[in-house]
Design an enzyme around this catalytic site. Structure first.
Site, PDB file in Angstrom:
ATOM      1  N   ALA A 110       0.626  -1.207   0.049  1.00  0.00           N
ATOM      2  CA  ALA A 110      -0.007  -0.058   0.038  1.00  0.00           C
ATOM      3  C   ALA A 110       0.892   1.353  -0.098  1.00  0.00           C
ATOM      4  O   ALA A 110       2.181   1.117   0.366  1.00  0.00           O
ATOM      5  CB  ALA A 110      -0.893   0.154   1.231  1.00  0.00           C
ATOM      6  N   PHE A 111       0.444   2.328  -0.498  1.00  0.00           N
ATOM      7  CA  PHE A 111       1.175   3.659  -0.551  1.00  0.00           C
ATOM      8  C   PHE A 111       1.828   4.147   0.802  1.00  0.00           C
ATOM      9  O   PHE A 111       2.623   4.791   0.832  1.00  0.00           O
ATOM     10  CB  PHE A 111       0.462   4.935  -1.210  1.00  0.00           C
ATOM     11  CG  PHE A 111      -0.510   5.602  -0.361  1.00  0.00           C
ATOM     12  CD1 PHE A 111      -1.654   5.066   0.334  1.00  0.00           C
ATOM     13  CD2 PHE A 111       0.158   6.840   0.143  1.00  0.00           C
ATOM     14  CE1 PHE A 111      -2.676   5.730   1.269  1.00  0.00           C
ATOM     15  CE2 PHE A 111      -0.682   7.342   1.046  1.00  0.00           C
ATOM     16  CZ  PHE A 111      -2.022   7.222   1.568  1.00  0.00           C
ATOM     17  N   LYS A 112       1.132   3.598   1.937  1.00  0.00           N
ATOM     18  CA  LYS A 112       1.509   4.252   3.109  1.00  0.00           C
ATOM     19  C   LYS A 112       3.131   3.824   3.364  1.00  0.00           C
ATOM     20  O   LYS A 112       4.088   4.405   4.248  1.00  0.00           O
ATOM     21  CB  LYS A 112       0.689   3.660   4.306  1.00  0.00           C
ATOM     22  CG  LYS A 112      -0.589   4.163   4.375  1.00  0.00           C
ATOM     23  CD  LYS A 112      -1.322   3.855   5.553  1.00  0.00           C
ATOM     24  CE  LYS A 112      -2.607   4.704   5.577  1.00  0.00           C
ATOM     25  NZ  LYS A 112      -3.708   4.339   4.320  1.00  0.00           N
ATOM     26  N   ASP A 113       3.583   2.741   2.782  1.00  0.00           N
ATOM     27  CA  ASP A 113       4.970   2.596   2.683  1.00  0.00           C
ATOM     28  C   ASP A 113       6.067   3.516   2.349  1.00  0.00           C
ATOM     29  O   ASP A 113       7.075   3.754   2.844  1.00  0.00           O
ATOM     30  CB  ASP A 113       5.315   1.128   1.857  1.00  0.00           C
ATOM     31  CG  ASP A 113       4.886  -0.131   2.276  1.00  0.00           C
ATOM     32  OD1 ASP A 113       4.768  -0.244   3.700  1.00  0.00           O
ATOM     33  OD2 ASP A 113       4.323  -0.861   1.675  1.00  0.00           O
ATOM     34  N   LEU A 116       6.136   5.669   5.646  1.00  0.00           N
ATOM     35  CA  LEU A 116       6.470   4.861   6.879  1.00  0.00           C
ATOM     36  C   LEU A 116       7.873   4.229   6.807  1.00  0.00           C
ATOM     37  O   LEU A 116       8.713   4.215   7.846  1.00  0.00           O
ATOM     38  CB  LEU A 116       5.406   4.098   7.222  1.00  0.00           C
ATOM     39  CG  LEU A 116       4.244   4.614   8.013  1.00  0.00           C
ATOM     40  CD1 LEU A 116       3.027   4.044   7.913  1.00  0.00           C
ATOM     41  CD2 LEU A 116       4.579   5.130   9.102  1.00  0.00           C
TER      42      LEU A 116
END
Ligand code: PLP
Length: 464
Positions: A110-113, A116
């Protein structure tokens, strides 16, 4: 660079202190006092840079003297070496002037990588410099928890505790968290719902004396400035590949907490020619109602096929309001005094927002239809969040002759139920590095919804 609060009453902070703080003491969010801006020539000179070098150019002006150039390059290198596509954020064309920006090639799909992986590395660097060890604590209903764990698993100066509601996250999402067996990673399955998890985290931040050795808690939620900053980069990256700064480029963004699309807004403020930003929502449509009808009133949460956008009130919207109200912190504080009350923007603020932002709501039925239709017309398989962005773009785009980039926020294998509804016979294999996810050993602690028990567990885990 100095950072100030959107409510105007908290002390201004350096970059490092901003990153290591959560909310400002006046309840606001930190934003840069002034944004770095690039001229057309400077942007033109970035064409052709690889993702890492571009990330360095975009982020360097924000970090000031808290992080040296060499350190920043090191952080960026390590953050994006975990991505499985050498372009980091590849573009795929799905229609005339319509593109998908694939943001799901990181470790948790997911784009949250993007944010994060970077935040974990940044924390580690800043904490080593200060000789400090901290505890990261967060609640998750899905994507954030696994991305935070992947971001922090190798950090020497961090222990991370992630709470998820027991038996209420999908098996893929749970296993992405619980199969990380590093000594500094602790998964707590709380016997309660997501709100119980969040309340537990809030109560722990308010009273931290249960932590041994004078340690303190640090937050990784989407209000963290470093997360937003890291997300600005891929707007530049995509636009440059599609002809910016000579051409205007537009973006459609599946939106929940308004962090991702706010980064697009910042890219425009920094000089990138963006003509339109589309706020794409699911049935939890408070932002769509706000932009289209000036109706920002919270309604009960609906569980949708795009769970990462199931949000009642978007916290990062406050950062946009701050600009719409001429950076008047008192005006923002007055507007947000009661978060559960309906909010109406002034005509001037709403007009300003509508110059750049459009919005559209897509329900579950339509989401499924779009996944099917796009697959049948182009052979491209969308995840449900991305499908919402694509549909919204098609409904409200203003300039057919300019590129429209739809941000793909997750890999379809992460949300197999929605895809199966659209295409019942379609196989959606996990990417190679995750094929054995269902065979891996899991580790987690099931705990009752009881603050004292959770604190005892954490203190023991930390050796107190
Ligand atoms: C978090 C998330 C979103 C929403 O992003 P915001 O920055 O909260 O607006 C959309 N899609 C997916 C897959 C996500 O994980």
């Amino acid at each position: 660079m100095k950072f100030i609060s959107t409510r105007g009453r908290a002390p201004s902070l350096s970059f490092a202190d901003t990153v290591l703080t959560g909310l400002a003491s006046d309840g606001g969010l930190y934003v840069p006092e002034s944004l770095p801006a690039f001229s057309r020539e400077e942007i033109a000179s970035m064409a052709g840079l690889d993702y890492r070098e571009l990330a360095f150019r975009i982020m360097q002006p924000f970090v000031g003297s808290d992080v040296s150039e060499e350190e920043l390059r090191g952080i960026i290198d390590r953050s994006y070496s975990t991505f499985r596509h050498s372009a980091i954020a590849p573009l795929v064309q799905t229609d005339t002037n319509e593109w998908i920006l694939e943001l799901f090639h990181g470790p948790t799909l997911a784009f949250k990588d993007f944010a994060l992986q970077f935040l974990g590395q940044l924390f580690d660097l800043l904490l080593k410099k200060r000789g400090e060890r901290v505890v990261v604590m967060g609640a998750t209903s899905g994507d954030t928890g696994s991305a935070a764990i992947e971001g922090c698993r190798h950090c020497e100066n961090i222990d991370i505790f992630i709470l998820h509601p027991h038996n209420r996250v999908s098996e893929v999402q749970r296993r992405q968290m619980t199969t990380v067996l590093s000594d500094n990673v602790f998964n707590i399955a709380l016997e309660g719902n997501f709100d119980d998890c969040q309340n537990m985290v809030k109560a722990s931040f308010a009273e931290q004396s249960f932590l041994p050795d004078g340690r303190r808690l640090v937050a990784v939620n989407s209000i963290n400035w470093a997360r937003i900053m890291a997300q600005i980069v891929y707007y530049f990256y995509a636009a440059l590949r599609l002809g910016a700064p000579q051409r205007t480029v537009n973006f459609s963004v599946p939106t929940g907490n308004f962090g991702d699309i706010f980064a697009g807004y910042l890219a425009r403020q920094m000089g990138l020619p963006i003509g339109q930003l589309v706020i794409a929502t699911n049935a939890n449509d408070i932002l769509h109602r706000c932009i289209s009808d000036n109706d920002h009133s919270p309604r009960p949460l609906v569980h949708s096929l795009s769970p990462s956008m199931d949000i009642m009130v978007s916290s990062n919207f406050e950062r946009l309001l701050f600009d719409l109200y001429g950076r008047d912190g008192a005006a923002v504080a007055a507007l947000l005094a009661d978060r559960s009350a309906p909010m109406h923007l002034s005509k001037e603020a709403l007009d300003r927002a509508r110059e750049l932002f459009s919005s559209y709501r897509v329900d579950d039925t339509r989401t499924v239809e779009v996944i099917r239709a796009v697959y049948e017309s182009s052979g491209y398989l969308l995840d449900p969040h991305t499908a919402i962005g694509v549909e919204a773009a098609r409904q409200v785009r203003r300039a057919e002759d300019q590129p429209m980039v739809c941000l793909s926020t997750a890999h379809p294998a992460k949300f197999p139920q929605a895809v199966a509804r659209a295409l019942p016979t379609q196989e959606i294999p996990l990417p190679p590095h995750m094929q054995d996810l269902f065979q891996r050993e899991e580790r987690m602690k099931v705990l009752p919804n009881d603050l004292k028990r959770v604190h005892e567990f954490m203190a023991m885990a930390l050796g107190g």
